[in-house]
Motif scaffolding. Structure first.
Motif, short mmCIF file in Angstrom:
data_model
loop_
_atom_site.label_atom_id
_atom_site.label_comp_id
_atom_site.label_asym_id
_atom_site.label_seq_id
_atom_site.Cartn_x
_atom_site.Cartn_y
_atom_site.Cartn_z
N ARG A 28 128.15 32.38 4.45
CA ARG A 28 128.87 32.20 5.71
C ARG A 28 127.96 32.10 6.92
NH1 ARG A 28 129.05 37.22 8.13
NH2 ARG A 28 128.45 38.97 6.79
N PHE A 29 126.65 32.14 6.71
CA PHE A 29 125.74 32.07 7.84
C PHE A 29 124.41 31.44 7.45
CE2 PHE A 29 125.14 36.35 6.02
CZ PHE A 29 123.78 36.40 5.85
N ASN A 76 121.36 28.68 20.71
CA ASN A 76 122.65 28.54 21.36
C ASN A 76 122.50 27.59 22.55
OD1 ASN A 76 124.96 29.04 23.06
ND2 ASN A 76 125.33 30.91 21.90
N ASP A 86 131.37 23.65 9.88
CA ASP A 86 131.45 24.01 11.29
C ASP A 86 131.50 25.52 11.51
OD1 ASP A 86 131.33 21.43 12.17
OD2 ASP A 86 133.45 21.26 12.69
N GLU A 87 132.15 26.24 10.60
CA GLU A 87 132.34 27.68 10.79
C GLU A 87 131.11 28.50 10.44
OE1 GLU A 87 134.04 26.62 6.67
OE2 GLU A 87 134.01 25.74 8.69
N THR A 88 130.06 27.85 9.95
CA THR A 88 128.84 28.57 9.59
C THR A 88 128.24 29.24 10.82
OG1 THR A 88 128.37 26.92 7.86
CG2 THR A 88 126.56 28.36 8.54
N ILE A 89 128.02 30.56 10.73
CA ILE A 89 127.40 31.30 11.83
C ILE A 89 125.91 31.00 11.85
CG2 ILE A 89 126.95 33.59 12.80
CD1 ILE A 89 129.47 34.55 11.27
N VAL A 90 125.36 30.74 13.02
CA VAL A 90 123.95 30.43 13.19
C VAL A 90 123.27 31.63 13.84
CG1 VAL A 90 122.27 28.91 14.27
CG2 VAL A 90 124.43 27.97 13.41
N GLU A 139 123.81 34.49 18.84
CA GLU A 139 124.25 33.67 17.72
C GLU A 139 125.20 32.58 18.21
OE1 GLU A 139 127.90 36.05 15.75
OE2 GLU A 139 126.07 37.23 16.00
N THR A 140 125.47 31.63 17.33
CA THR A 140 126.40 30.55 17.64
C THR A 140 127.01 30.07 16.33
OG1 THR A 140 126.58 28.39 18.74
CG2 THR A 140 124.50 28.84 17.62
N THR A 141 127.60 28.91 16.31
CA THR A 141 128.09 28.33 15.06
C THR A 141 127.65 26.87 15.00
OG1 THR A 141 130.23 27.50 15.90
CG2 THR A 141 130.16 29.80 15.09
N GLU A 146 130.04 24.71 17.10
CA GLU A 146 129.83 24.82 18.53
C GLU A 146 128.61 24.01 18.97
OE1 GLU A 146 129.49 28.98 19.23
OE2 GLU A 146 131.61 29.39 18.91
#
Length: 208
Positions: free
Chosen positions: A141-142, A151, A180-184, A191-193, A196
């Motif tokens: 998920r990330f 960001n 798209d929903e992957t957390i960065v 952090e961002t996604t 985004e």
């Protein structure tokens, strides 16, 4: 599970990823203040298995040697940044990092390699541009991207081995192909996604 500790004079995001079932842990980008990292590890009763850095700059490797000795674990980096480690240790004082000990590299990792943390698995993406051997670590998920993507910004490319063209290609071909929903989780800052950044990052306007 993942936690972030902001360390060192350049406010580097050091990450500890651990498997809740086995308590095995991976230390990523320990760029200083090893006591902050080890205090969290001891508080949670974790067992570090390896240190991985996203690239070889001094603000991401400063505490590697200390933590290697403390836990008796190995250190992994992409082959493309092997020489960067030596250069960064030499140049550390110029970046306000003081004198740091050069850590011994125990193994090199590259595109498609598996990262195992107990029963948790991740994979390596080669994302050069900020440095030749820059990598990102992808989990379910990330993704940890080091200084490749920030960001609403991107990593600088005016340092040794940097390339704007290569960095943008890494973002387009490796990171922006993730959901798209992957957390960065970035090397510095919040952090961002992926979604985004694809929509709002001013440096990625051509890739929307």
């Amino acid at each position: 599970e993942i936690t972030c500790k902001v360390v060192g004079p350049l406010a580097t995001n050091a990450y500890i990823i651990h498997c809740p079932e086995t308590k095995k842990a991976l230390i990523v980008d320990p760029g200083g203040d090893p006591h902050l990292i080890s205090s969290y590890i001891e508080e949670k009763g974790l067992e570090p298995s390896e240190i991985v850095v996203t690239h070889g700059h001094s603000d991401h490797i400063a505490a590697v040697a200390t933590l290697k000795k403390k836990y008796g674990i190995g250190f992994a980096i992409h082959e493309g940044d092997r020489e960067m480690v030596t250069l960064s240790v030499r140049e550390a004082p110029y970046w306000g990092m003081g004198t740091i000990e050069e850590p011994q590299i125990d193994r090199t990792i590259g595109e498609g390699d598996t990262i195992e943390i107990g029963k948790v698995q991740g994979s390596v993406l080669h994302t050069p541009g900020h440095s030749p051997g820059g990598i990102s670590l992808r989990f379910d998920r990330f993704v940890l991207v080091g200084d490749t993507l920030f960001n609403r910004s991107i990593g600088r490319t005016d340092l040794h081995g940097g390339s704007m063209e290569t960095l943008l290609r890494s973002i387009r071909d490796k990171l922006f192909t993730l959901p798209d929903e992957t957390i960065v989780y970035c090397g510095h800052g919040p952090e961002t996604t992926i979604g985004e950044e694809r929509m709002s990052n001013p440096f990625a306007a051509d890739y929307r």
